[in-house]
Design an enzyme around this catalytic site. Structure first.
Site, PDB file in Angstrom:
ATOM      1  N   THR A 135       0.819  -1.210   0.000  1.00 19.44           N
ATOM      2  CA  THR A 135       0.000   0.000   0.000  1.00 19.44           C
ATOM      3  C   THR A 135       0.854   1.260   0.000  1.00 19.44           C
ATOM      4  O   THR A 135       2.005   1.251   0.476  1.00 19.44           O
ATOM      5  CB  THR A 135      -0.909   0.007   1.251  1.00 19.44           C
ATOM      6  OG1 THR A 135      -1.584   1.252   1.359  1.00 19.44           O
ATOM      7  CG2 THR A 135      -0.094  -0.200   2.519  1.00 19.44           C
ATOM      8  N   ASP A 136       0.257   2.356  -0.479  1.00 18.92           N
ATOM      9  CA  ASP A 136       0.946   3.644  -0.406  1.00 18.92           C
ATOM     10  C   ASP A 136       0.991   4.200   1.011  1.00 18.92           C
ATOM     11  O   ASP A 136       1.762   5.116   1.313  1.00 18.92           O
ATOM     12  CB  ASP A 136       0.297   4.668  -1.341  1.00 18.92           C
ATOM     13  CG  ASP A 136      -1.175   4.939  -1.055  1.00 18.92           C
ATOM     14  OD1 ASP A 136      -1.748   4.296  -0.159  1.00 18.92           O
ATOM     15  OD2 ASP A 136      -1.765   5.780  -1.767  1.00 18.92           O
ATOM     16  N   GLU A 137       0.202   3.634   1.923  1.00 17.80           N
ATOM     17  CA  GLU A 137       0.143   4.161   3.287  1.00 17.80           C
ATOM     18  C   GLU A 137       1.452   3.974   4.046  1.00 17.80           C
ATOM     19  O   GLU A 137       1.669   4.635   5.069  1.00 17.80           O
ATOM     20  CB  GLU A 137      -1.032   3.544   4.046  1.00 17.80           C
ATOM     21  CG  GLU A 137      -2.380   3.917   3.442  1.00 17.80           C
ATOM     22  CD  GLU A 137      -3.548   3.602   4.353  1.00 17.80           C
ATOM     23  OE1 GLU A 137      -3.409   3.772   5.584  1.00 17.80           O
ATOM     24  OE2 GLU A 137      -4.597   3.205   3.832  1.00 17.80           O
ATOM     25  N   TYR A 161      -2.037  -0.236  11.000  1.00 21.46           N
ATOM     26  CA  TYR A 161      -2.135  -0.923   9.714  1.00 21.46           C
ATOM     27  C   TYR A 161      -0.924  -0.623   8.851  1.00 21.46           C
ATOM     28  O   TYR A 161      -0.240  -1.538   8.357  1.00 21.46           O
ATOM     29  CB  TYR A 161      -3.413  -0.504   8.990  1.00 21.46           C
ATOM     30  CG  TYR A 161      -3.378  -0.807   7.511  1.00 21.46           C
ATOM     31  CD1 TYR A 161      -3.205  -2.110   7.051  1.00 21.46           C
ATOM     32  CD2 TYR A 161      -3.484   0.215   6.564  1.00 21.46           C
ATOM     33  CE1 TYR A 161      -3.144  -2.388   5.686  1.00 21.46           C
ATOM     34  CE2 TYR A 161      -3.431  -0.056   5.208  1.00 21.46           C
ATOM     35  CZ  TYR A 161      -3.260  -1.353   4.769  1.00 21.46           C
ATOM     36  OH  TYR A 161      -3.193  -1.630   3.432  1.00 21.46           O
ATOM     37  N   LYS A 165       2.132  -3.123   7.439  1.00 25.10           N
ATOM     38  CA  LYS A 165       2.452  -3.330   6.019  1.00 25.10           C
ATOM     39  C   LYS A 165       3.889  -2.898   5.714  1.00 25.10           C
ATOM     40  O   LYS A 165       4.576  -3.534   4.902  1.00 25.10           O
ATOM     41  CB  LYS A 165       1.467  -2.561   5.139  1.00 25.10           C
ATOM     42  CG  LYS A 165       0.065  -3.155   5.105  1.00 25.10           C
ATOM     43  CD  LYS A 165       0.029  -4.569   4.544  1.00 25.10           C
ATOM     44  CE  LYS A 165       0.294  -4.597   3.058  1.00 25.10           C
ATOM     45  NZ  LYS A 165       0.142  -5.979   2.494  1.00 25.10           N
ATOM     46  N   ARG A 292     -10.752  10.448  12.764  1.00 23.33           N
ATOM     47  CA  ARG A 292     -10.089   9.347  13.468  1.00 23.33           C
ATOM     48  C   ARG A 292      -8.686   9.774  13.883  1.00 23.33           C
ATOM     49  O   ARG A 292      -8.069  10.665  13.259  1.00 23.33           O
ATOM     50  CB  ARG A 292     -10.038   8.105  12.579  1.00 23.33           C
ATOM     51  CG  ARG A 292      -9.068   8.165  11.427  1.00 23.33           C
ATOM     52  CD  ARG A 292      -9.212   6.924  10.555  1.00 23.33           C
ATOM     53  NE  ARG A 292      -8.315   6.961   9.417  1.00 23.33           N
ATOM     54  CZ  ARG A 292      -8.535   6.307   8.285  1.00 23.33           C
ATOM     55  NH1 ARG A 292      -9.628   5.586   8.137  1.00 23.33           N
ATOM     56  NH2 ARG A 292      -7.665   6.362   7.300  1.00 23.33           N
TER      57      ARG A 292
END
Length: 360
Positions: A135-137, A161, A165, A292
């Site tokens: 993921t780009d996160e 999360y 990753k 959040r």
């Protein structure tokens, strides 16, 4: 044959369906290993029932004995690793599951792959690939004027999360540089499209709007994401798996940066057109809620390396992709209902209660 992990999830199911439909790959069978957690849905693969090219195995990527057995029995030429816990909100409330699946699970797969790959003959060793889907996160958050993420961007994960990753990405890189395992990694932007579990932004807005429920928008709704139609993502993975350079990372993006509030308003406008509500525009249901914790402000992917080296670029604009997505949910209300009710889990229990995890 290839082994796909997480092939009953959103992106994984689309990948399996497209793999078996693509003339270039449809001759290759898929062993599909999925634990069928909350976001794994066997019904997403219903059109493959009875297809001898698709072998579904209900099991956990942390089960080393099972993974070893699947590799030994089916001798895949590649592993495509989608299986992951992937919802930031869930990771905030329960990070342990993310460490187990995303870190321990990836480690288990890498060790099983290494044990399988090492004794292969020279030709099969050279052809084998371990493709890790990320993921780009992992790159963190961008300011409004920052350039988009490239493959050289520093890792700065901000949620449990994305941290899990990032850890899995580092493991994949280490297993290549230490042991020579032929790996590929792709880091994608936000996906949307068919079979998306209705707790993520786009499907949640569609489903809630149709039900007359509130459309909750975090904070001011100006968080920016780069949106990638899932079938474009699957096409990119096929290209990287076929022709990507071993050990390399490729960013996959849609070139579609949009703030969340614009996404929600676009969905409302499409629903107003495709299924009008006599009571008024669906936009009346938009509500702003408390943001959040640690919400990243902006993601953006620079996918020029993938286009330059492999010739891939997305086929869908956001306008064409979101219209297809909204129409898909309108046409598949039964799928949504069963996913939300949990009936699909009951079906899996009934159908597989007398079966073992080992393939026939």
């Amino acid at each position: 044959m290839i082994l796909v992990t997480g092939g009953a999830g959103f992106i994984g199911a689309n990948f399996v369906l497209d793999w078996l439909a693509d003339p270039a790959t449809r001759g290759e069978a898929v062993v599909n290993l999925d634990a069928l957690t909350y976001a794994g849905n066997r019904e997403s693969l219903a059109t493959l029932d009875g297809d001898p090219r698709h072998l579904f195995v209900h099991g956990d990527i942390c089960d080393r004995a099972l993974v070893d057995r699947l590799l030994a029995e089916h001798q895949p030429r590649a592993i495509v690793h989608f299986a992951a816990e992937s919802h930031v909100d869930r990771s905030i409330h329960g990070p342990g599951d993310f460490i187990r699946t995303n870190v321990q699970g990836t480690f288990t797969l890498l060790e099983a792959a290494r044990a399988y790959w090492t004794p292969l003959d020279a030709e099969r060793r050279a052809a084998f690939r371990f493709h890790h889907v990320s993921t780009d996160e992992v790159y963190g958050s961008l300011a409004p004027t920052d350039p988009a993420f490239t493959e050289e961007h520093l890792y700065e994960p901000n949620s449990p999360y994305s941290a899990s990753k990032a850890a899995s990405d580092h493991l994949v890189r280490a297993w290549h540089h230490t042991y020579g395992l032929p790996v590929l990694t792709t880091n994608c932007s936000n996906n949307y499209g068919p079979y998306h579990f209705p707790e993520k932004l786009i499907p949640l807005m569609i489903v809630n709007a149709l039900a007359g429920k509130g459309l909750p928008v975090y904070g001011d709704g100006l968080q920016v994401r780069d949106w990638l139609y899932v079938k474009d993502h699957c096409a990119a993975i096929r290209e990287v798996l076929a022709r990507g350079r071993v050990g390399e990372t490729y960013n996959v993006g849609g070139w579609n940066e949009r703030p969340n509030i614009e996404i929600v308003k676009t969905i409302c406008a499409l629903l107003d057109e495709l299924r009008p509500d006599p009571a008024g525009s669906y936009g009346r249901h938009i509500t702003y809620v408390t943001d959040r914790p640690g919400h990243d402000r902006r993601y953006a992917i620079d996918a020029r390396k993938l286009e330059r080296e492999l010739g891939w670029k997305p086929a869908e604009t956001f306008e064409t992709g979101i219209r297809k997505t909204v129409q898909w949910y309108l046409d598949h209300a039964d799928w949504v209902q069963r996913v939300q009710s949990g009936a699909y889990r009951d079906w899996v229990d009934r159908n597989y209660a007398a079966r073992t995890a080992s393939p026939a």
